[in-house]
Design a protein around this motif. Structure first.
Motif: not given
Length: 237
Positions: A164-189
């Motif tokens: 999340f380094s250097g991201l604004d609030a909108l970009a950080a939220d979008l990145l969180r959704r991307t990570i959450a989607a990977e978690c939903a696929r069973g990734r260990t993070v």
């Protein structure tokens, strides 16, 4: 009775020195399938060193790392189960998003590469930017492209170093959704961050390093404020 699944990551007695500095001291860590581990600690605690050891990019002085029950270091099969995102994206600026992924697919020997590229582009919300050069994408889009590249070969373990380094609030939220989607696929993070709030609601477990040693390892408390108070006490000690 259903047999217990083996851990995705097993770290035993891990130690690493840089000259006279002991970056890690006999670290033991077992991480199960589907866990989202938030790795925190002050500057110089050994977080990035541990992440690079888990990625197979650095060799330990002592101890072992096993991923999916396979030794990681000196074993290409072990490393193929890991996806790694550094705090720098290391994208090829002159290649488009799709071309960056195509190059990564070649390195990993991925079959049906175009189908997998389309899958990760969609998961990262990058279909509209697929044919845009990486160098002109915003920092947030570059981070999502870097995660798409790290997950292209469907690794069991995804390692994120200050994503999340250097991201604004909108970009950080979008990145969180991307990570959450990977978690939903069973990734260990495993995610390194100085700001636990950035990934608090996604995390399932908190590990704190201080001076190269694990000083806290527990399921995520319900309230961030409770953890913050505990963290201050640990580091102050």
């Amino acid at each position: 009775m259903t047999p217990l699944r083996p851990p995705v990551v097993e770290v035993r007695g891990l130690g690493r020195r840089f000259g006279h500095v002991r970056a890690l001291r006999s670290v033991d860590l077992v991480i199960g399938e589907g866990e989202v581990l938030l790795l925190s600690g002050p500057n110089g605690a050994g977080k990035s060193t541990l992440l690079r050891l888990l990625a197979g990019l650095t060799r330990p002085d002592t101890g072992t790392v096993r991923v999916l029950e396979r030794a990681l270091h000196g074993n290409p099969q072990g490393r193929s189960a890991v996806g790694f995102l550094s705090h720098q994206t290391f994208l090829y600026d002159d290649l488009t998003a799709r071309e960056n992924l195509r190059f990564a697919a070649t390195l990993h020997g991925i079959e049906s590469a175009e189908r997998e590229i389309a899958r990760v582009l969609e998961a990262a919300g990058l279909l509209q930017a697929a044919d845009t050069r990486a160098g002109v994408l915003s920092h947030g889009l570059q981070q999502r492209l870097a995660i798409a590249r790290a997950t292209l070969h469907a690794p069991a373990l995804l390692l994120l170093d200050e994503p999340f380094s250097g991201l604004d609030a909108l970009a950080a939220d979008l990145l969180r959704r991307t990570i959450a989607a990977e978690c939903a696929r069973g990734r260990t993070v495993v995610c390194v961050t100085h700001q636990p709030a950035e990934i608090w609601e996604i995390a399932t477990r908190i590990v704190v390093l201080d001076r190269g040693a694990v000083v806290f390892d527990a399921p995520r408390p319900p309230l961030l404020d409770d953890f913050t108070a505990t963290y201050r006490g640990l580091i102050a000690a």
